[in-house]
Design a protein around this motif. Structure first.
Motif, PDB file in Angstrom:
ATOM      1  N   LEU A  23      -5.836  -2.861   3.038  1.00 32.47           N
ATOM      2  CA  LEU A  23      -5.803  -1.728   3.979  1.00 32.47           C
ATOM      3  C   LEU A  23      -6.255  -0.443   3.311  1.00 32.47           C
ATOM      4  O   LEU A  23      -6.974   0.369   3.887  1.00 32.47           O
ATOM      5  N   PHE A  74     -10.934  -1.991  10.445  1.00 34.85           N
ATOM      6  CA  PHE A  74      -9.570  -2.465  10.701  1.00 34.85           C
ATOM      7  C   PHE A  74      -9.566  -3.766  11.498  1.00 34.85           C
ATOM      8  O   PHE A  74      -8.682  -4.603  11.335  1.00 34.85           O
ATOM      9  N   GLN A  88      -9.328   1.993   4.151  1.00 32.46           N
ATOM     10  CA  GLN A  88      -9.261   3.448   4.351  1.00 32.46           C
ATOM     11  C   GLN A  88     -10.296   4.166   3.487  1.00 32.46           C
ATOM     12  O   GLN A  88     -10.969   5.088   3.951  1.00 32.46           O
ATOM     13  N   MET A 123       0.832  -1.201   0.000  1.00 33.41           N
ATOM     14  CA  MET A 123       0.000   0.000   0.000  1.00 33.41           C
ATOM     15  C   MET A 123       0.870   1.256   0.000  1.00 33.41           C
ATOM     16  O   MET A 123       0.456   2.304  -0.464  1.00 33.41           O
ATOM     17  N   VAL A 132     -10.083  -6.356   8.862  1.00 36.49           N
ATOM     18  CA  VAL A 132      -8.871  -6.564   8.079  1.00 36.49           C
ATOM     19  C   VAL A 132      -7.865  -7.412   8.869  1.00 36.49           C
ATOM     20  O   VAL A 132      -7.261  -8.359   8.348  1.00 36.49           O
ATOM     21  N   ALA A 170     -13.807   3.066  11.509  1.00 34.42           N
ATOM     22  CA  ALA A 170     -12.414   2.595  11.505  1.00 34.42           C
ATOM     23  C   ALA A 170     -12.248   1.357  12.367  1.00 34.42           C
ATOM     24  O   ALA A 170     -11.514   0.429  12.012  1.00 34.42           O
ATOM     25  N   PHE A 171     -12.961   1.317  13.482  1.00 34.99           N
ATOM     26  CA  PHE A 171     -12.795   0.177  14.386  1.00 34.99           C
ATOM     27  C   PHE A 171     -13.193  -1.132  13.703  1.00 34.99           C
ATOM     28  O   PHE A 171     -12.402  -2.067  13.616  1.00 34.99           O
TER      29      PHE A 171
END
Lengths: 224, 219
Positions: free
Chosen positions: A176, A198, A180, A168, A201, A194-195
């Motif tokens: 990732l 990620f 984003q 990335m 992921v 975001a929590f």
């Protein structure tokens, strides 16, 4: 309690996009690993070569790979080549070159380790039984070497997959990056995405690497 | 290659190196502590905690540091846990390294034949003496190569810190390339500074490994 982003993943094709990003990373690592294993066997043989010059050269190569972070190598190949040779490398090609360069050295070292771990007496016994050098290699040394190598090469696959997350940084849209993008796109409606994203992921990487490293551990135990 | 450019960049790289080293060694320190803690829990077979250690080791060993840092730095604040970038860096590195160290220590201990412990005990040594004079020296020598490989691995992994906006070597190089486009100078300095950081550790590793090989006996 605000939503933590799981709903965002279920929206539209977001989850599918993440998986596509993951596949990009995995594809790069599988291609690199396949080339690395082939070249690594050759490199390993060179590392056990009787010529001092070859040995020293291979040692230097291995040391460079061991010391330089893969990220630095990526930068050199991706940004450096454009600058020096005016070559316009595709980011994915640059990544495959770097990971193959790295993987070949690592695989070579594994092959070297496996080759020298075969006790001398195996060669001597084969010779004493009247086997030719090729026959000894084919029927005595090779099967033992391969058994030692298979778990280690499988481990190399997981290391490769973990390392490809770096792509990335040279602008390849992998999992990732997709994560984003999803978070950015939903900033207004789901500021805490975001929590969830990620965390997912993180779990995705784990679910890919864990079974593979379990397999390697089991084979290692069985064949030890 | 423009020497004046290089000269003017050196202070920036030096600062970045110091930052990388500081966080890197903090991470390595935590990795040791966490690794030792995990090994202790495993050796003493403490229930529950043992399971926690297994889950922790497997989780951290099978995910990339980059993803772990993203989680620590961007995801945790969303549930109210805010950590500064620097702490994130050393904590992330320490957690990752702890898992690797735990595995290395374990394989070092596994290498010691049970007969060693049995012989020591039957010679009338206490449990502590057995551990201190028989098990530990052999385990330390057996794991030394692995430990140093881990240290180098961890220091190398610091190169991903730029994603959580720590001004490390990678960040500095990328930033300077972006601003002034002196790509070759920046990349050369980047390589040189990583060599300065890692070559001594690598050499130390080679020396230590040779010196400690004396303790290899009994197998």
């Amino acid at each position: 309690m605000q939503s933590l982003g799981i709903d965002v993943l279920l929206k539209g094709s977001n989850f599918l996009r993440l998986l596509t990003g993951l596949w990009t990373a995995v594809r790069i690592s599988l291609i690199s690993v396949a080339i690395s294993i082939a070249l690594g066997i050759l490199a390993g043989m060179l590392m056990t070569s009787k010529s001092t010059l070859v040995k020293v050269l291979m040692r230097v190569y291995l040391e460079i790979v061991r010391i330089m972070p893969q990220m630095v190598l990526l930068f050199i190949v991706y940004f450096g080549t454009t600058r020096v040779f005016g070559l316009n490398l595709e980011a994915e090609t640059a990544a495959i070159i770097v990971f193959t360069f790295w993987g070949t050295a690592e695989m070579g070292d594994l092959v070297r380790g496996a080759l020298i771990s075969i006790p001398r007496i195996q060669y001597e016994s084969a010779a004493a039984l009247g086997m030719s050098e090729t026959a000894a290699f084919r029927y005595v040394i090779l099967p033992q070497t391969v058994r030692r190598l298979i778990p280690l090469s499988i481990n190399l696959i997981t290391r490769m997959i973990k390392t490809t997350s770096l792509v990335m940084m040279i602008g390849i849209v992998e999992v990732l990056k997709v994560g984003q993008q999803i978070i950015e796109a939903n900033r207004k409606t789901s500021p805490n995405a975001a929590f969830g994203v990620f965390a997912v992921v993180f779990l995705m990487y784990f679910l890919i690497c864990w079974p593979v490293s379990r397999l390697a551990a089991r084979l290692e135990k069985r064949w030890a | 290659m423009d020497m004046s450019v290089i000269n003017s960049y050196i202070p920036l790289y030096r600062d970045a190196l110091l930052l990388t080293l500081r966080i890197g060694w903090q991470g390595v320190f935590w990795a040791f502590i966490i690794g030792l803690g995990c090994t202790l829990i495993r050796q003493l077979r403490i229930p529950v905690l043992r399971g926690v250690v297994t889950v922790y080791v497997e989780l951290l060993r099978n995910t990339p540091l980059l993803v772990q840092l993203f989680f620590l730095y961007f995801a945790l604040p969303k549930i109210g846990i805010r950590i500064s970038a620097e702490v994130c860096g050393s904590l992330g590195l320490g957690l990752l390294g702890g898992a690797y160290m735990a595995e290395t220590f374990r394989s070092g201990l596994d290498n010691i034949a049970p007969v060693q412990e049995e012989s020591a005990l039957s010679l009338g040594m206490s449990r502590y003496q057995t551990l201190r004079y028989v098990i530990f020296p052999q385990a330390a020598s057996a794991s030394m190569a692995g430990i140093l490989a881990n240290v180098i691995f961890l220091l190398k992994e610091t190169s991903v810190f730029s994603v959580i906006s720590l001004m490390d070597l990678m960040f500095t190089a990328k930033d300077l390339i972006g601003m002034y486009a002196k790509t070759i100078e920046c990349l050369t300095l980047l390589v040189m500074f990583y060599l300065i950081m890692l070559l001594p550790v690598s050499l130390l590793g080679t020396v230590l490994e040779r010196r400690l090989r004396f303790a290899e006996f009994g197998n």
